[in-house]
Design a protein around this motif. Structure first.
Motif, PDB file in Angstrom:
ATOM      1  N   ARG A  68      53.295  71.282  26.548  1.00 22.86           N
ATOM      2  CA  ARG A  68      54.247  70.288  25.901  1.00 22.86           C
ATOM      3  C   ARG A  68      53.380  68.915  25.832  1.00 22.86           C
ATOM      4  NH1 ARG A  68      59.571  71.383  26.176  1.00 22.86           N
ATOM      5  NH2 ARG A  68      60.194  73.303  27.319  1.00 22.86           N
ATOM      6  N   GLY A  69      53.459  68.474  24.600  1.00 15.61           N
ATOM      7  CA  GLY A  69      52.743  67.078  24.350  1.00 15.61           C
ATOM      8  C   GLY A  69      51.491  67.514  23.717  1.00 15.61           C
ATOM      9  N   GLU A  74      53.295  58.940  25.534  1.00 20.29           N
ATOM     10  CA  GLU A  74      54.460  59.499  26.406  1.00 20.29           C
ATOM     11  C   GLU A  74      55.303  58.271  27.329  1.00 20.29           C
ATOM     12  OE1 GLU A  74      57.142  61.924  27.333  1.00 20.29           O
ATOM     13  OE2 GLU A  74      55.589  62.662  26.039  1.00 20.29           O
ATOM     14  N   LEU A  94      56.723  64.984  31.642  1.00 22.61           N
ATOM     15  CA  LEU A  94      55.871  65.593  30.962  1.00 22.61           C
ATOM     16  C   LEU A  94      54.856  66.727  31.641  1.00 22.61           C
ATOM     17  CD1 LEU A  94      54.703  66.647  27.820  1.00 22.61           C
ATOM     18  CD2 LEU A  94      53.095  64.852  28.326  1.00 22.61           C
TER      19      LEU A  94
END
Length: 319
Positions: free
Chosen positions: A80-81, A87, A93
């Protein structure tokens, strides 16, 4: 160790750039008999030969059990990311990624899956160096972004788990990959995004200096490295750099694209809000010595293949 003749593999992050490219690459390999491919709920599964699509979250024990049962190796691309993300909640995250990787490792231990190949980042994790020497695997690293932190923490977790539970884990620190799967994306891959915008006659906003030097590697070379690790007759464990070993400035990338396409690239510059290395080139001799792998495509070769593919697609639609 006797070399296997056929393999069943599992691919996480099958809807992403690297994961989807891996599906296409390994579906054409006669030694690969089945590919279990994990897609997230908002992705459309790729229905290629040999691919068994599974939709769900990696953090789910039931999903992991379905994904891994009976496979010989796992190619772990899920993340993810993005490297460019600013962020707002980095702890969340990083935690989400780590929970997913932990569930994967726990299920591998339960089902006695012997091999894991993890896609880390050589383009994001190394600490800035003034001597302009290609980075080696033992050079200092730094978690300058949430993305880099996620990769480094995952590396540590994988290595510790593998040591305690005898999993053959290989961590490939990939430089800056580019290829076909990036052409329709907007947040990942400088070259792919730039070519897509060029085709649509859209200017590219570059959040960086044109003097920054990166190590760009064509997707076919990335996947041939995964293949060499997967099929190695001896364990290939630990951390390995995976790049072209050649540095190219963003200005040189633009000039190469203009040469190949015979078009002028419209762009505008903006200051990058995220910290980044001014010069990142990887020394990949360790991987070469372990597997015999070599990078075969220059950056111009890769851009030519990408552009030819785009033009052929346009011609097919027009026919």
């Amino acid at each position: 160790m006797k070399k296997k003749s056929t393999y069943k593999i599992a691919v996480t992050g099958a809807g992403g750039f690297l994961g989807s490219a891996a599906l296409e690459f390994f579906s054409l390999d006669p030694q690969i008999t089945e590919i279990r491919a994990l897609f997230s709920k908002n992705q459309t599964p790729n229905l290629l030969p040999k691919v068994v699509p599974i939709v769900g979250e990696l953090r789910s024990e039931m999903v992991c059990q379905t994904l891994l049962k009976g496979v010989d190796a796992v190619l772990h691309f899920a993340n993810r990311g993005f490297p460019s993300d600013r962020e707002k909640d980095p702890a969340k995250l990083i935690g989400n990624n780590l929970v997913s990787t932990d569930q994967l490792l726990q299920t591998m231990r339960q089902l006695q899956i012997p091999k894991l190949i993890f896609a880390s980042s050589g383009g994001a994790v190394y600490q800035e160096s003034k001597n302009r020497k290609p980075f080696q695997e033992l050079d200092p690293t730094v978690a300058r972004t949430p993305y880099a932190a996620t990769k480094l923490i995952s590396e540590y977790a994988i290595q510790e788990f593998s040591t305690h539970f005898s999993i053959d884990s290989c961590i490939l620190r990939i430089s800056n990959p580019f290829g076909l799967g990036q052409l329709n994306r907007t947040r990942q891959g400088f070259i792919g995004v730039l070519l897509g915008k060029l085709l649509r006659h859209e200017p590219m906003k570059i959040w960086s200096s044109l003097d920054i030097v990166k190590d760009f590697i064509y997707i076919d070379d990335v996947l041939s490295a995964f293949d060499s690790v997967l099929k190695s007759p001896k364990p290939v464990s630990g951390i390995y750099n995976l790049g072209s070993g050649v540095g190219t400035s963003l200005m040189e990338v633009i000039q190469t694209i203009e040469k190949v396409t015979e078009r002028q690239v419209p762009f505008e510059l903006a200051p990058n809000p995220l910290p980044e290395n001014l010069w990142t080139v990887l020394d990949c001799s360790k991987l070469n010595e372990a597997t015999g792998w070599q990078c075969l495509h220059s950056i111009e070769d890769g851009i030519e293949e990408l552009w030819d593919h785009l033009i052929s697609q346009i011609e097919e639609k027009a026919a």
